[in-house]
Design a protein around this motif. Structure first.
Motif, short mmCIF file in Angstrom:
data_model
loop_
_atom_site.label_atom_id
_atom_site.label_comp_id
_atom_site.label_asym_id
_atom_site.label_seq_id
_atom_site.Cartn_x
_atom_site.Cartn_y
_atom_site.Cartn_z
N LYS A 171 16.33 3.49 0.68
CA LYS A 171 15.26 3.07 -0.59
C LYS A 171 14.46 4.30 -0.60
O LYS A 171 13.79 4.63 0.53
CB LYS A 171 14.47 1.71 0.11
N LYS A 172 13.95 4.56 -1.86
CA LYS A 172 12.94 5.52 -2.21
C LYS A 172 11.53 5.29 -1.53
O LYS A 172 11.15 4.07 -1.64
CB LYS A 172 12.89 5.73 -3.68
N VAL A 173 11.22 6.07 -0.75
CA VAL A 173 9.54 5.97 -0.52
C VAL A 173 8.79 6.44 -1.47
O VAL A 173 8.63 7.53 -1.92
CB VAL A 173 9.31 7.13 1.02
N GLU A 174 7.85 5.34 -1.77
CA GLU A 174 7.03 5.39 -2.88
C GLU A 174 5.70 5.61 -2.68
O GLU A 174 4.65 5.94 -3.35
CB GLU A 174 7.21 4.56 -4.03
N LYS A 175 5.39 5.06 -1.36
CA LYS A 175 3.84 4.97 -0.84
C LYS A 175 3.48 6.30 -0.20
O LYS A 175 4.32 7.21 -0.09
CB LYS A 175 3.93 3.84 0.11
N TYR A 176 2.00 6.30 -0.32
CA TYR A 176 1.65 7.44 0.53
C TYR A 176 1.85 8.85 -0.31
O TYR A 176 1.90 10.12 0.34
CB TYR A 176 2.16 7.59 2.04
N GLN A 177 1.92 8.66 -1.64
CA GLN A 177 1.94 10.05 -2.45
C GLN A 177 3.27 10.75 -1.71
O GLN A 177 3.46 12.09 -1.97
CB GLN A 177 0.60 10.84 -2.24
N SER A 178 4.31 9.90 -1.54
CA SER A 178 5.68 10.49 -1.03
C SER A 178 6.56 11.13 -2.29
O SER A 178 6.08 10.73 -3.52
CB SER A 178 6.45 9.40 -0.52
#
Length: 121
Positions: A12-19
């Motif tokens: 899954k794409k990491v979308e949190k933390y300004q990733s």
């Protein structure tokens, strides 16, 4: 012996933390204690035929090689794949060119919860 795939496409794409351009592939969740290690199998190296004292998940991080179950038939394995040996299952692994793997051992491993099974002969 069960073989799994953990390629980027299964994550899954990491979308949190300004990733940015990052993918996370979940592999295991345990409620029991687990040991995690890194296995280096050199060129022409093998881990001898032995019985798994507890369930073992062998996750290929680099290179390629082969694994066997109790029938001792060699099955090719490479980066992006993992093999699960159940408690009491006899097995071995090795490589002609070198392979490194993360090894997770725990009384409770259920990789099918997160990873897709690989079809093999």
């Amino acid at each position: 012996m069960k073989i799994y795939k953990f390629s980027k496409e299964n994550g899954k794409k990491v979308e949190k933390y300004q990733s940015y351009l990052a993918t996370y592939v979940k592999m295991i969740h345990t409620n029991e204690a687990a040991t995690i290690g890194y296995m280096y199998i050199e060129e022409e190296g093998t881990v001898g035929y032995h019985e798994a004292p507890i369930p073992q998940l062998f996750i290929v991080a680099e290179g390629e090689g082969w694994v066997t179950g109790e029938n001792q038939k060699r099955i090719s394995i490479k980066r992006g794949e993992a093999v699960l040996w159940e408690k009491g299952e006899w097995h071995t692994s090795g490589s002609e060119t070198g392979m490194t793997a993360i090894v997770i051992q725990s009384e409770e491993l259920h990789p099918e919860t997160f990873m897709e099974r690989k079809k093999h002969a």
